[in-house]
Design an enzyme around this catalytic site. Structure first.
Site, PDB file in Angstrom:
ATOM      1  N   ASN A   1       0.873  -1.083   0.155  1.00  0.00           N
ATOM      2  CA  ASN A   1       0.254   0.051  -0.024  1.00  0.00           C
ATOM      3  C   ASN A   1       0.905   1.183  -0.090  1.00  0.00           C
ATOM      4  OD1 ASN A   1      -2.649   1.450   0.600  1.00  0.00           O
ATOM      5  ND2 ASN A   1      -1.261   2.161   2.224  1.00  0.00           N
ATOM      6  N   GLU A   2       0.681   1.916  -0.955  1.00  0.00           N
ATOM      7  CA  GLU A   2       1.153   3.353  -1.016  1.00  0.00           C
ATOM      8  C   GLU A   2       2.980   3.346  -0.770  1.00  0.00           C
ATOM      9  OE1 GLU A   2      -0.861   6.336   1.239  1.00  0.00           O
ATOM     10  OE2 GLU A   2      -2.477   6.355  -0.109  1.00  0.00           O
TER      11      GLU A   2
END
Length: 505
Positions: free
Chosen positions: A304-305
């Site tokens: 994630n990110e």
């Protein structure tokens, strides 16, 4: 196999006991020892409230003589819990009358074959009058709450046979629920069982008052009832694998899952080293090994990110994604990005582009009129560059419940609702072309570290941390049920909401 059926106000903490000694005197607390074994019956029970005028239909129709599901619809009800707080059915909130719980139990073979073993059924508490049936036989009645009660059920579960046996190999049996489905990705579609699928759902966190991240059956069932109320058909396990019971519920209810590993915060160059990559691969091995048999899981998310614009991120994600595909060739693989489309080094290796963006929140504060233009440009740039289906994997705004401002101002319920409306207009421009999903951030408010930007946690939930709806929840509910009905009835988009049916059946 022994079936236990109980009618009670609320069944809390039942246990089955097998013990070689029967101690006389007071009721002992159930503890395991060399001569005592313990089998907890906590978990999901079949449940039904008797809504008949007399509240006695269950007795008149003898619901205890056959599986409860054969006499009508049932609900999943967690034990221990208070049924009043679990369901979205307003009738249960203040219900007074008989309710029925049922659980089918498989006992250890020694308990049923060894006649020296005493099997005791213990109820931790039930309000306020309880009748207990085992295999259709009335075995116990108890009046009053808060205190435990128990009954010896050895004669109901033990087989009294005389047979000649010989020692030989021991067979091992394991029952696994099975779901058959296919998943595929084209240049512009996500396909389940060969049909286009549109993700309309949420991001979640394992978080609640009192329990924090601790597993809690009442909270889990409440969340699934809210997902049904909302009309959601999917969620992402942001940003870590959830309890196995969560995936079991997804299999049971048909909720589609993007299963994410705990790779969040990969933002420094050293995070993309060979040491980090080897550890990341081992984590994916463990995740795939645990969850690969869940049909609800349709895609793996490896991060994630991350700082995927770093040069070292390209090779890193190429290797991690290739490794994940080798572990499970049947599912697509992605990671969730917030990098610029032109700079993202990992995007060439994913099957689906998952993009997080917070227009009119983290920048261009208050300028809601810019969202449609910015979102349209975002989608067009990503698709022209990679020609892959796109999911808007996060979007949203912080909202303090009860704050109201008109015209809408940040942190008010009106602002969150207006921001979502602008996003939805932009999503609808590309939905049906190459945008294949939208996941709101977040399902519910959740606790975070203390910072000047957080007011007792992250407030981007459409529900409060206590699972009460904000204004945006009703907006999203109307949208998701509209999308669900369009999907189920493509030639009649005007169909009314069907609240008695699931949007994901």
């Amino acid at each position: 196999m022994a079936r236990r059926r109980a009618a009670a106000w609320a069944a809390l903490g039942p246990l089955l006991w097998g013990c070689a000694l029967a101690l006389q005197g007071g009721m002992l607390y159930p503890r395991e020892s060399p001569s005592r074994e313990r089998k907890s019956l906590d978990g999901l029970w079949s449940f039904r409230a008797d809504f008949s005028d007399t509240r006695r239909r269950g007795f008149e129709e003898q619901w205890y003589r056959r599986p409860l599901r054969e006499s009508g619809p049932t609900l999943d009800m967690p034990v221990p819990s208070s049924f009043n707080d679990i369901s979205q059915d307003w009738r249960l909130r203040h219900f007074v009358g008989w309710v029925w719980y049922e659980r089918e139990v498989t006992l250890p073979e020694r308990w049923t074959q060894d006649l020296r073993t005493r099997v005791v059924l213990r109820i931790g508490s039930a309000h306020s009058y309880a009748i207990v049936w085992v295999n259709g036989v009335n075995t116990l009645e108890h009046e009053g709450g808060y205190l435990p009660f128990e009954v010896d059920i050895s004669s109901l579960v033990q087989v009294r046979l005389t047979a000649q046996t010989s020692v030989g190999p021991v067979s091992d049996f394991y029952t696994l629920p099975v779901g058959i489905r296919t998943v595929a990705v084209t240049e512009s579609q996500f396909l389940i069982n060969g049909k286009p699928f549109y993700f309309h759902g949420v991001n979640k966190h394992e978080d609640s008052d009192i329990r924090g991240k601790g597993f809690d059956w009442p909270l889990l069932v409440k969340d699934f009832n809210l997902l049904l109320w909302l009309g959601a058909n999917a969620f992402r396990t942001s940003h870590y694998p959830y309890a196995e019971e969560v995936l079991q519920m997804c299999d049971r209810y048909g909720i589609v899952v993007i299963d994410e590993c705990p790779a969040v915060g990969l933002v420094l160059p050293q995070h993309f080293s060979n040491t980090s990559m080897n550890h990341h691969m081992r984590v994916m091995e463990e995740l795939v090994r645990r969850d690969k048999n869940h049909p609800a899981v349709v895609m793996w998310s490896v991060a994630n990110e991350p700082a995927s614009s770093l040069e070292s991120a390209g090779y890193y994600f190429k290797m991690v994604i290739t490794h994940t595909k080798a572990l499970d060739p049947s599912r697509p693989v992605t990671f969730v990005t917030n990098s610029n489309y032109a700079a993202d080094k990992g995007a060439p290796y994913v099957d689906v582009i998952c993009v997080n963006s917070y227009y009119s929140w983290y920048h261009d504060y208050g300028h809601l009129e810019l969202i449609q233009l910015q979102l349209g440009t975002q989608f067009e740039n990503w698709y022209k560059t990679y020609h892959k289906p796109i999911i808007q994997s996060e979007y949203g705004a912080e909202t303090i419940v009860g704050f109201h401002q008109d015209p809408p101002l940040m942190f008010s319920e009106e602002y969150q609702k207006a921001l979502l409306e602008q996003y939805h207009l932009g999503l609808d421009e590309k939905r049906g072309k190459y945008v294949v999903g939208e996941l709101i951030w977040n399902f519910a408010d959740f606790m975070t570290n203390q910072t000047p930007q957080r007011v007792l946690g992250n407030k981007k939930g459409i529900f409060t941390r206590q699972r009460q709806p904000k204004a945006a929840a009703f907006l999203l509910r109307e949208r998701y049920w509209k999308i669900a009905n369009e999907t189920r009835y493509p030639h009649s988009a005007a169909k009314s909401q069907c609240l008695e049916n699931s949007p994901f059946t």
